[in-house]
Design an enzyme around this catalytic site. Sequence first.
Site, PDB file in Angstrom:
ATOM      1  N   GLU A  74      -3.493 -14.568   0.873  1.00  0.00           N
ATOM      2  CA  GLU A  74      -4.058 -13.874   2.351  1.00  0.00           C
ATOM      3  C   GLU A  74      -5.269 -13.982   2.699  1.00  0.00           C
ATOM      4  O   GLU A  74      -5.827 -14.051   3.721  1.00  0.00           O
ATOM      5  CB  GLU A  74      -3.853 -12.341   2.071  1.00  0.00           C
ATOM      6  N   GLU A 119     -16.248  -1.883   1.107  1.00  0.00           N
ATOM      7  CA  GLU A 119     -16.747  -1.466  -0.245  1.00  0.00           C
ATOM      8  C   GLU A 119     -16.506  -2.059  -1.327  1.00  0.00           C
ATOM      9  O   GLU A 119     -16.988  -2.523  -2.373  1.00  0.00           O
ATOM     10  CB  GLU A 119     -16.668  -0.016  -0.272  1.00  0.00           C
ATOM     11  N   SER A 154       2.611  -3.398   8.704  1.00  0.00           N
ATOM     12  CA  SER A 154       2.657  -3.854  10.077  1.00  0.00           C
ATOM     13  C   SER A 154       3.985  -4.541  10.093  1.00  0.00           C
ATOM     14  O   SER A 154       4.535  -5.293   9.047  1.00  0.00           O
ATOM     15  CB  SER A 154       1.369  -4.662  10.342  1.00  0.00           C
ATOM     16  N   SER A 185       0.795  -1.221   0.062  1.00  0.00           N
ATOM     17  CA  SER A 185       0.065   0.054  -0.091  1.00  0.00           C
ATOM     18  C   SER A 185       0.757   1.325  -0.086  1.00  0.00           C
ATOM     19  O   SER A 185       2.066   1.161   0.369  1.00  0.00           O
ATOM     20  CB  SER A 185      -1.045   0.022   1.198  1.00  0.00           C
TER      21      SER A 185
END
Lengths: 393, 365
Positions: free
Chosen positions: A230, A363, A147, A115
Amino acid sequence: MTDAEELRARTRTLLEEHPPATTDRTDFLRARFDAGLAWVHYPVGLGGLDAPRALQSVVDAELAAAGAPDNDPRKIGIGLGMAAPTVLAHGSDEVKRRFLRPLWVGEEVWCQLFSEPGAGSDLAALATRAVRDGEDWVVDGQKVWTSSAHTARWAILIARTDPDAPKHRGITYFVCDMTDPGVEVRPLRQITGEAEFNEVFLTGVRIPDAHRLGEVGDGWRVAQTTLMNERVSIGGSRIPREGGMIGKAATTWRERPELRTHELHRRLLDHWVDAEVARLAGERLRQQLVAGRPGPEGSAMKLAFARLNQAISGLEVELLGDEGLLYGEWEMRRPNLVDFTGRDAGYRYLRSKGNSIEGGTSEVLLNIVAERVLGLPPEPRNDKDVAWKDLAR
Amino acid sequence: MTEPLPEHPLDLLYSETEEDLRAAVRALLTDRAGHQVLLDRIETESPYAPGLWKSLAADIGAAGLLVPEKLGGQGASHRETAVVLEELGRAVTPLPYLSSAVVATETLLDLADGSEAAAGLLAELAGGRTVAVLAVPLSTAPGAEFPLTGPVPAVADAPAADVFLVPRADGLYAVPAAEATVEPQTPLDLTRPLARVTASVGGTRLAGPDAARTAVRRGLLSGAGLLASEQLGLAEWCLEETVRYTRERHQFNRPVGSFQALKHRMAQLWLDLVGARAAARAAADALATGSPDAPLLVAVAQAYCSKTAVRAAEECVQLHGGIGMTWEHPAHLALKRAKSDQIALGATGRHQDAIAALVGLEPPL
């Protein structure tokens, strides 16, 4: 074909040769890897025996009964769940041999540099650049929501190698050394007050071409391996009745009769029913997987739990009344692990806000369900055939 | 939480036999009980299609699924019965299946060991030769107190009944329909006729008061648990029809199903259906195995599947736009059934109260 009996025998041999009581934890885990009992469905020589994945439970049960140390999968979740299957599918033989053993043993922690501030749900729009320079690639850019970046030795990284290609086609996939001097990790303080995630700044980071996974420009396809794994890792385990957030709220209700109101009682029962149904749906999904008939219900589970966690933790804060006005502590910490149901109700309420954002927003997942499960027409796309450099940003 | 709440193993999948049964029932209903057939019949004197009950109950053997072979049935279980109800729900079929083959049958099954009359009647029901209806209001929850006095309103499928099972102060009676007064009422759900039934005297005594109470409770518990499967089937049909329609219907030069606002609503409905299927299967399996968890899982399935079916039917009407409001389109049949099912065999609050007592979430003092 390796069967359950053979795996049991191999496990017993491992235990005899390396008695858990007198063997160092890391030594035991290395020996387990070398015996092919780490992940039995992996290839021989890479911690496995080419056995059916379902047989792992046979090994795990034997080892647990013998009190053997485990590799703490929670702590190395990104490595196990995302990096390892990608390295296995797309890495060279040398890369596989170099990375898989320390990854599984937990000697080397991994993180994921995907990201970016400008590429979250629209991940393929990422702007971090990688430019070829001799045998190396030179990487510049910024990643976010990472993370474990502060404890990780290695990272899986996607970067743009061809700005002239449409956004999905000009991406390449790398393994990045987090100890490189060009890598700067800064804690990203969150809504809860703590910093469980990081921002990562990459400045002139040199990555050898040998650490590329897959072909140049084919990184989006490689990333699909990572992202699919994932999602698979969600929903495989059994949840007990009143496991998770509802158990916390129910306990508070039972132990604190003075806090009860009729209105909260109705809402608590609504949530109790929804949580029990989500548990049953998870159990049904698990039974489908065991029967070799996986359904698309996995994506439903993440959505259901996100909504439930938020609703239930919100109710619990209300239930607590005056106590709900207080918060444990705002001191900034950098935990190695996230404890979703730990700490107090206020923390759970705030942390659960992330459940509908991390790992794909609700969403975006609803779009995926609508298009891939229900077969509804796709969203209109105006970026598919445009060079990345020409896209509005 | 010091001790986890107990739970029992469940099989939540469908077996091959169940899928075969589903295919047979669906083929029959597609052939003989399509929506046009329903629309043509709902305003006639009886919505029941002649011969359809015989085909389902006797030829396919669906009426005797819950009944052991030695008592004249198929010796199957609640799991197979649930699959039949899913299909009946999909097609919003007007047949007295839930009332006769489930509620009345389960009530009699509880008595068949000690009562020859009950066993004899049970065999008639299992063979599809007789339709029996428990004379209680459709809204009665499994934990309700009996007896009721005076005329009983809103008895489902009463116009189709050959026999009424009547709980009275001194026990449970089988009263032939000819000896009862049946006054039809106008139902919200046109596919499940209702009547006011007066059967306060006569008939054959099947059980004393205590046995009657236990038997009726078992009938209603199974009815409530398996109603969840009817609700699941109905909700599935609503979503499938809505997806099909919104893919075809164009507005603003696009299929309306390509608009994100609509896609998300349909995706959300699909998520609710994933839960409803798990809940309905859990209730059916727990009933089939006689699990001590059955009362809890039935209450959970009812609390969840009721709301899912109503929402699915309401979304179906709304997302069909104007056509969804017309008498010609079958959406209203589903909506009326879903709303009526929400009240049937205990409204949501009754099931929530049962859950609260079973899991120790007591109300305020």
